[in-house]
Design a protein around this motif. Structure first.
Motif, PDB file in Angstrom:
ATOM      1  N   GLU A 232     -65.922  -3.500  56.495  1.00 27.12           N
ATOM      2  CA  GLU A 232     -65.641  -2.136  56.943  1.00 27.12           C
ATOM      3  C   GLU A 232     -65.460  -1.135  55.817  1.00 27.12           C
ATOM      4  N   GLU A 233     -64.842  -1.589  54.705  1.00 29.86           N
ATOM      5  CA  GLU A 233     -64.572  -0.639  53.613  1.00 29.86           C
ATOM      6  C   GLU A 233     -65.873  -0.099  52.999  1.00 29.86           C
ATOM      7  N   LYS A 234     -66.990  -0.820  53.195  1.00 32.35           N
ATOM      8  CA  LYS A 234     -68.281  -0.346  52.680  1.00 32.35           C
ATOM      9  C   LYS A 234     -69.151   0.253  53.781  1.00 32.35           C
ATOM     10  N   GLY A 235     -68.797   0.001  55.021  1.00 36.12           N
ATOM     11  CA  GLY A 235     -69.594   0.475  56.148  1.00 36.12           C
ATOM     12  C   GLY A 235     -69.149   1.836  56.635  1.00 36.12           C
ATOM     13  N   ASN A 236     -69.071   2.785  55.717  1.00 32.91           N
ATOM     14  CA  ASN A 236     -68.715   4.139  56.133  1.00 32.91           C
ATOM     15  C   ASN A 236     -69.477   5.151  55.287  1.00 32.91           C
ATOM     16  N   SER A 237     -69.640   6.327  55.845  1.00 37.96           N
ATOM     17  CA  SER A 237     -70.435   7.368  55.198  1.00 37.96           C
ATOM     18  C   SER A 237     -69.876   7.762  53.835  1.00 37.96           C
ATOM     19  N   LYS A 238     -68.555   7.866  53.723  1.00 39.74           N
ATOM     20  CA  LYS A 238     -67.974   8.303  52.453  1.00 39.74           C
ATOM     21  C   LYS A 238     -68.356   7.347  51.333  1.00 39.74           C
ATOM     22  N   TYR A 239     -68.212   6.053  51.562  1.00 40.62           N
ATOM     23  CA  TYR A 239     -68.563   5.052  50.546  1.00 40.62           C
ATOM     24  C   TYR A 239     -70.029   5.200  50.142  1.00 40.62           C
ATOM     25  N   LEU A 240     -70.914   5.306  51.122  1.00 43.09           N
ATOM     26  CA  LEU A 240     -72.349   5.384  50.842  1.00 43.09           C
ATOM     27  C   LEU A 240     -72.722   6.711  50.168  1.00 43.09           C
TER      28      LEU A 240
END
Length: 110
Positions: A77-85
């Motif tokens: 989840e910590e990588k599965g978000n728009s901000k991270y990407l």
């Protein structure tokens, strides 16, 4: 348009996407990333390699919503978000990451 690395010429379209996807190499990715002003880290490579696997399986480059969900499913989840990407690929995770990964521009990207 084109660029050259180690004597090999890579043809690109007017937006800088590789024309022949089979010619992609990690050297080409590094060159494209430099042009995009994206310093490649392990997290970038994780997304790039994921995109290449996704494309090989489905023959399509995922739009950003699909990419975000799929990354979250695979890497957490910590990588599965728009901000991270967007932190990794500020000019659009799907569009910019696909370019560096040697894939066509995702459908629906402007």
């Amino acid at each position: 348009m084109s660029f050259e690395i180690n004597g090999k010429t890579y043809e690109t379209d007017e937006e800088g996407y590789l024309i022949n996807l089979a010619e992609w190499t990690t050297d080409a990715a590094v060159h494209l990333a430099e042009e995009e002003k994206v310093p490649l880290t392990d997290n970038h490579w994780e997304v790039i390699n994921f995109l290449r696997e996704y494309y090989n399986e489905f023959q399509i480059a995922p739009a950003v919503r699909v990419l975000t969900k799929a990354i979250g499913k695979k890497f957490g989840e910590e990588k599965g978000n728009s901000k991270y990407l967007y932190d990794l690929f500020p000019y659009g995770p799907a569009k910019q990451a696909c370019k560096i990964a040697g894939l066509p521009k995702p459908t629906g990207c402007i």
